[in-house]
Design a protein around this motif. Structure first.
Motif, PDB file in Angstrom:
ATOM      1  N   THR A   1       4.552   4.128   0.504  1.00  0.00           N
ATOM      2  CA  THR A   1       5.377   3.543   1.557  1.00  0.00           C
ATOM      3  C   THR A   1       4.565   2.659   2.502  1.00  0.00           C
ATOM      4  O   THR A   1       5.113   2.123   3.461  1.00  0.00           O
ATOM      5  CB  THR A   1       6.084   4.637   2.380  1.00  0.00           C
ATOM      6  OG1 THR A   1       5.106   5.534   2.909  1.00  0.00           O
ATOM      7  CG2 THR A   1       7.078   5.405   1.521  1.00  0.00           C
TER       8      THR A   1
ATOM      9  N   GLN B   1       2.608  -4.316  -6.563  1.00  0.00           N
ATOM     10  CA  GLN B   1       3.553  -5.294  -7.080  1.00  0.00           C
ATOM     11  C   GLN B   1       2.898  -6.624  -7.431  1.00  0.00           C
ATOM     12  O   GLN B   1       3.550  -7.524  -7.959  1.00  0.00           O
ATOM     13  CB  GLN B   1       4.656  -5.533  -6.051  1.00  0.00           C
ATOM     14  CG  GLN B   1       5.516  -4.319  -5.788  1.00  0.00           C
ATOM     15  CD  GLN B   1       6.514  -4.595  -4.701  1.00  0.00           C
ATOM     16  OE1 GLN B   1       7.211  -5.600  -4.734  1.00  0.00           O
ATOM     17  NE2 GLN B   1       6.606  -3.696  -3.741  1.00  0.00           N
TER      18      GLN B   1
ATOM     19  N   ALA C   1      11.264   3.995  -2.820  1.00  0.00           N
ATOM     20  CA  ALA C   1      11.026   2.850  -1.932  1.00  0.00           C
ATOM     21  C   ALA C   1      10.299   1.741  -2.676  1.00  0.00           C
ATOM     22  O   ALA C   1      10.656   0.561  -2.561  1.00  0.00           O
ATOM     23  CB  ALA C   1      10.239   3.280  -0.703  1.00  0.00           C
ATOM     24  N   LEU C   2       9.285   2.120  -3.449  1.00  0.00           N
ATOM     25  CA  LEU C   2       8.561   1.124  -4.241  1.00  0.00           C
ATOM     26  C   LEU C   2       9.461   0.511  -5.299  1.00  0.00           C
ATOM     27  O   LEU C   2       9.490  -0.709  -5.466  1.00  0.00           O
ATOM     28  CB  LEU C   2       7.329   1.756  -4.895  1.00  0.00           C
ATOM     29  CG  LEU C   2       6.539   0.837  -5.822  1.00  0.00           C
ATOM     30  CD1 LEU C   2       5.940  -0.326  -5.044  1.00  0.00           C
ATOM     31  CD2 LEU C   2       5.464   1.612  -6.551  1.00  0.00           C
TER      32      LEU C   2
ATOM     33  N   ALA D   1      17.148  -2.013  -6.557  1.00  0.00           N
ATOM     34  CA  ALA D   1      17.565  -2.224  -5.164  1.00  0.00           C
ATOM     35  C   ALA D   1      19.083  -2.306  -5.069  1.00  0.00           C
ATOM     36  O   ALA D   1      19.693  -1.737  -4.163  1.00  0.00           O
ATOM     37  CB  ALA D   1      16.919  -3.490  -4.603  1.00  0.00           C
TER      38      ALA D   1
ATOM     39  N   PRO E   1       3.057  -0.720   3.283  1.00  0.00           N
ATOM     40  CA  PRO E   1       3.327  -2.063   2.757  1.00  0.00           C
ATOM     41  C   PRO E   1       2.154  -2.763   2.074  1.00  0.00           C
ATOM     42  O   PRO E   1       2.347  -3.337   0.988  1.00  0.00           O
ATOM     43  CB  PRO E   1       3.821  -2.843   3.980  1.00  0.00           C
ATOM     44  CG  PRO E   1       4.446  -1.793   4.832  1.00  0.00           C
ATOM     45  CD  PRO E   1       3.577  -0.573   4.643  1.00  0.00           C
TER      46      PRO E   1
ATOM     47  N   ASP F   1      11.945  -1.867  -3.811  1.00  0.00           N
ATOM     48  CA  ASP F   1      11.320  -3.103  -3.344  1.00  0.00           C
ATOM     49  C   ASP F   1      10.877  -3.989  -4.500  1.00  0.00           C
ATOM     50  O   ASP F   1      10.913  -5.212  -4.398  1.00  0.00           O
ATOM     51  CB  ASP F   1      10.121  -2.760  -2.462  1.00  0.00           C
ATOM     52  CG  ASP F   1       9.610  -3.948  -1.674  1.00  0.00           C
ATOM     53  OD1 ASP F   1      10.451  -4.718  -1.143  1.00  0.00           O
ATOM     54  OD2 ASP F   1       8.376  -4.116  -1.585  1.00  0.00           O
ATOM     55  N   ALA F   2      10.484  -3.377  -5.604  1.00  0.00           N
ATOM     56  CA  ALA F   2       9.908  -4.135  -6.714  1.00  0.00           C
ATOM     57  C   ALA F   2      10.930  -4.630  -7.732  1.00  0.00           C
ATOM     58  O   ALA F   2      10.739  -5.672  -8.346  1.00  0.00           O
ATOM     59  CB  ALA F   2       8.862  -3.273  -7.432  1.00  0.00           C
TER      60      ALA F   2
ATOM     61  N   MET G   1       1.919  -1.174  -1.312  1.00  0.00           N
ATOM     62  CA  MET G   1       3.081  -1.540  -2.131  1.00  0.00           C
ATOM     63  C   MET G   1       2.917  -2.957  -2.658  1.00  0.00           C
ATOM     64  O   MET G   1       3.204  -3.233  -3.831  1.00  0.00           O
ATOM     65  CB  MET G   1       4.376  -1.438  -1.318  1.00  0.00           C
ATOM     66  CG  MET G   1       4.823  -0.022  -1.028  1.00  0.00           C
ATOM     67  SD  MET G   1       6.287   0.043   0.033  1.00  0.00           S
ATOM     68  CE  MET G   1       7.547  -0.552  -1.078  1.00  0.00           C
ATOM     69  N   ASP G   2       2.475  -3.877  -1.811  1.00  0.00           N
ATOM     70  CA  ASP G   2       2.260  -5.260  -2.236  1.00  0.00           C
ATOM     71  C   ASP G   2       1.174  -5.355  -3.309  1.00  0.00           C
ATOM     72  O   ASP G   2       1.287  -6.123  -4.255  1.00  0.00           O
ATOM     73  CB  ASP G   2       1.885  -6.140  -1.042  1.00  0.00           C
ATOM     74  CG  ASP G   2       3.033  -6.329  -0.071  1.00  0.00           C
ATOM     75  OD1 ASP G   2       4.192  -6.051  -0.463  1.00  0.00           O
ATOM     76  OD2 ASP G   2       2.779  -6.728   1.085  1.00  0.00           O
TER      77      ASP G   2
ATOM     78  N   LYS H   1       1.673  -8.811  -5.266  1.00  0.00           N
ATOM     79  CA  LYS H   1       2.022  -9.849  -4.285  1.00  0.00           C
ATOM     80  C   LYS H   1       0.817 -10.308  -3.521  1.00  0.00           C
ATOM     81  O   LYS H   1      -0.114  -9.657  -3.276  1.00  0.00           O
ATOM     82  CB  LYS H   1       3.084  -9.327  -3.309  1.00  0.00           C
ATOM     83  CG  LYS H   1       4.418  -9.111  -3.955  1.00  0.00           C
ATOM     84  CD  LYS H   1       5.418  -8.679  -2.913  1.00  0.00           C
ATOM     85  CE  LYS H   1       6.792  -8.457  -3.515  1.00  0.00           C
ATOM     86  NZ  LYS H   1       7.762  -8.016  -2.551  1.00  0.00           N
TER      87      LYS H   1
END
Length: 117
Positions: free
Chosen positions: A106, A115, A37-38, A47, A108, A41-42, A111-112, A117
């Motif tokens: 998982t 990454q 999932a990471l 993806a 968010p 998304d990254a 995860m951000d 973000k």
């Protein structure tokens, strides 16, 4: 006259290898789901590679591969550990660590954070 003494039945501890295999395989599967999932998304290329079915996007590949890894791990561990007695506390600690890692991967906000973000 010979007297035969009946011996007490010896209690045998059933093996817990199959149960340990199931617990650890489930944790490996959900940790795989978190990592994929990471990654999905990254990394746009990941993806794209995980997009098995357009209506769901990369999630189709993430869940499909996680299920495959779970089943492969379960099969392998069950064949290896099936008749053994293992330290279930150690297996549970490893499974707990993998489960917490999957939950974080998982989540968010986490995860951000990973990454940038």
């Amino acid at each position: 006259m010979v007297t035969v003494m009946a011996s007490e039945p010896v209690a045998q501890i059933p093996s817990n290898g199959g149960a340990a295999a199931a617990v650890l395989a489930a944790a490996i599967g959900i940790c795989t789901l978190g990592v994929l999932a990471l990654a999905g998304d990254a990394v746009p290329a990941v993806a794209h590679a995980l997009n098995f079915w357009n209506p769901t996007g990369p999630l189709s590949g993430v869940t499909g591969l996680a299920i495959f890894v779970w089943l492969a791990a379960w099969f392998t561990l069950a064949r290896t550990w099936g008749a053994r007695n293992l330290d279930f506390r150690r297996i549970n600690v490893i499974a707990l660590v993998l489960t917490v890692a999957a939950a974080l991967l998982t989540f968010p906000p986490f995860m951000d954070l990973l990454q940038g973000k």
